[in-house]
Design an enzyme around this catalytic site. Structure first.
Site, PDB file in Angstrom:
ATOM      1  N   GLY A 155       0.818  -1.213   0.000  1.00 23.25           N
ATOM      2  CA  GLY A 155       0.000   0.000   0.000  1.00 23.25           C
ATOM      3  C   GLY A 155       0.845   1.252   0.000  1.00 23.25           C
ATOM      4  N   GLU A 167      -2.378  -7.112  -3.859  1.00 21.64           N
ATOM      5  CA  GLU A 167      -2.286  -5.967  -4.769  1.00 21.64           C
ATOM      6  C   GLU A 167      -1.567  -6.353  -6.059  1.00 21.64           C
ATOM      7  OE1 GLU A 167      -1.745  -5.762  -1.501  1.00 21.64           O
ATOM      8  OE2 GLU A 167      -3.283  -4.334  -0.875  1.00 21.64           O
ATOM      9  N   GLU A 222      -2.340  17.625   3.391  1.00 21.15           N
ATOM     10  CA  GLU A 222      -3.031  16.402   2.977  1.00 21.15           C
ATOM     11  C   GLU A 222      -3.880  16.595   1.715  1.00 21.15           C
ATOM     12  OE1 GLU A 222      -3.291  13.337   3.308  1.00 21.15           O
ATOM     13  OE2 GLU A 222      -2.193  12.766   5.121  1.00 21.15           O
TER      14      GLU A 222
END
Ligand SMILES: [Zn+2]
Lengths: 473, 81
Positions: A164, A226, A275
């Site tokens: 991730g 993934e 962010e």
């Protein structure tokens, strides 16, 4: 179409005039992040940026790639589609390829990052031109790397191995801070490791072909790999190789592999960091990584992602990742759903087009979106449109909103729903009212308004669209 | 180019715990400093709002007294039996 590595993808971008190789000297701050922000401010069809002359580094020895999938043409090229492919077509292609999950992985032993190894005197700044992204970030970050960990209770399980993308603060030459949220797979791995009183081995793969970076941000089930999803999306087996220290599976084509451990029981101040919401997240006490082995190619490319006020590369990179799972979950319950565009601030706002069956149906579809796994933390504002509206075409969405939405009848407010704590409107953190805005045409038994006589395009419009394509640039 | 500023005091938490983290591969271009109290880091070539304790914006400062009490994310779990 599968790209072996970042370099091959950059070459494809270059051939398609979607790569800007900038060779004049630039300052690490504020030039690099400013250039990335400027590109997405200017256009949604912009190029990737490649810088090779960075102050403090020998020309060509340190390179930075930004905005690699930071536009729709680049996103289309990632999928091996023509660069002018409309977003809606990319959406359906992406959704269809996901059906091929799980794809195969191809294990190799000859990864190009094996060229150089460092185990002593590690100084990440000598290998990578690290830099501050936003003015009030606490320092340099790594925010587009594939971070690999295993389940300490089931270390042989390939699917439970997680790959991730997490924000990583560079705290020292060989020391990093990481944000593994409890709800993330890596958070679960760390939780188990700390229950066992063990450090958690970790591999951080920097500079990758774009599909694994896309999949790295995809919400998959805990035991889904993934790499097997990347294989499905690229339509070819995904190449992986074992990282030498930890034995973790990392992309074969990466530029740099960092290996080390998240230190058991240790928490240390991290942040602030600008962010994806367009706001900074504050300082918290977060886990720490000690890096003990670095493998890298000669003159590695530091692939990085500028994060800040949308739209940035992250919004392109996560657009279909967010939209497609929501689409599939909604369609399972409501086959009348045509398409879902949940690409605004990762789906804090989403647009759903649906072929409404009866009055009130669209409102139900909108509320269902809020109860999907993703919707629990997002889907604060849901706009529902008829099936004649392309949810990726904001001019159409705004038209429907302006003429088909009745504020008295079509606004559903859900009080005190759950949302990610990063949403600056949430109060307290993580709680917010949510709304469905029903912009569909009222149908029986809901009969109101004057919608009988809609204007259609002139009869030969579609034929002229085909004819004019290519003549108008 | 080296910074003329006081590089022992942290611009963010104002503790005297700043040290040189590393220097540029091409010598003399810049120095990276890091604070061992709040882990703020900065490059000598950045502007005064990043490098100078007096110019660092008040809003972004941190009080060292607040650091130990900061919310752990995620919390450290209990060890198993
Ligand atoms: Zn400090």
């Amino acid at each position: 179409m599968a790209y072996a590595d970042l370099r091959e993808f950059l070459e494809t971008l270059r051939k398609n005039n979607q790569l800007l190789n900038y060779s004049d000297p630039v300052r690490p701050e504020p030039d690099l992040s400013s250039a990335a922000a400027a590109t997405t401010n200017l256009t949604d069809r912009g190029p990737a940026l490649l810088f090779d002359t960075i102050e403090g580094y020998e020309q060509g020895k340190a390179r930075v790639a930004l905005n690699v999938v930071g536009s729709w043409p680049n996103h289309a090229l990632m999928l091996g589609m023509a660069k002018d492919t409309p977003v809606k077509e990319q959406f359906f292609e992406f959704a269809e390829r996901g059906e091929a999950f799980p794809g195969r992985v191809e294990r190799r032993t000859d990864a190009p990052w094996q060229e150089h190894t460092l185990t002593e005197g590690i100084d990440l700044f000598q290998i990578l031109p690290l830099f501050r992204l936003n003015e009030h970030d606490v320092g340099s970050y790594i925010d587009k790397a594939i971070v690999v960990t295993r389940d300490p209770d089931d270390p042989e399980h390939f699917g439970k191995q997680n790959a991730g993308i997490y924000r990583i603060q560079v705290k020292d030459k060989d020391r990093l801070g990481i944000q593994p949220l409890a709800a993330h797979d890596i958070g679960l791995h760390l939780h188990k490791a700390e229950e066992r009183g063990e450090n958690l081995p970790i591999a951080i793969a920097i500079g990758n072909e774009p599909v694994i970076s896309t999949v790295g941000g995809m919400p998959l089930a805990y035991d889904q790999s993934e790499y097997e999803m990347a294989a499905a999306i690229q339509g070819a087996p995904y190449r992986i190789a074992k990282a030498p220290l930890t034995g973790l599976d990392v992309p074969w084509g990466s530029e740099v592999i960092l290996e080390g451990e998240i230190i058991c029981g240790e928490r240390e101040i991290e942040g602030p960091f600008g962010e994806f919401t367009g706001y900074y997240s504050g300082a918290r006490s977060q886990p720490v990584i000690r890096v003990t082995r670095v493998s890298h190619r000669t003159d590695p490319i530091f692939e990085h992602l500028y994060l800040g006020k949308p739209w940035t590369e992250m919004d392109y990179a996560l657009a279909l990742n967010t939209s497609v799972p929501l689409y599939r979950q909604l369609k399972a319950d409501f086959p009348e759903v045509v398409a879902v565009n949940a690409m605004y601030t990762q789906g804090l706002l989403g647009i759903i087009s649906v072929k409404q069956r009866f009055g009130g149906h669209a409102k139900a579809v909108g509320m269902r979106a809020m109860t999907t796994p993703h919707g629990l933390a997002y889907c604060k504002v849901i706009i529902v449109d008829d099936d004649d509206i392309d949810p990726f075409n904001l001019a159409q969405v705004m038209w429907a909103l302006s003429v088909r939405f009745h504020p008295q009848h079509d606004l559903v407010t859900v009080p005190n729903g759950s949302v990610l704590a990063l949403d600056p409107s949430s109060d307290p953190d993580g709680i917010v009212h949510k709304v469905v805005i029903d912009a569909t045409t009222p149908i029986s038994p809901e009969t109101r308004g004057h919608y009988a006589h809609e204007v259609a395009n002139p009869s030969a419009t579609a034929a002229w669209e085909t004819l004019l394509k290519g003549l108008i640039t | 180019m080296t910074s003329p500023l006081d590089t022992t005091v942290c611009p963010r938490c104002e503790q005297s715990t700043v040290r040189v983290m590393t220097t540029s591969p091409v010598p003399g271009a810049w120095t990276m400093h890091v604070c061992d109290t709040c882990f703020y880091s900065y490059r000598s070539t950045e502007g005064p709002t990043a490098t100078d304790p007096a110019s660092f914006p008040q809003d972004w400062k941190v009080d060292p007294a607040d650091i130990p009490g900061m919310l752990a994310m995620p919390p450290v779990p209990q060890r198993r039996g």
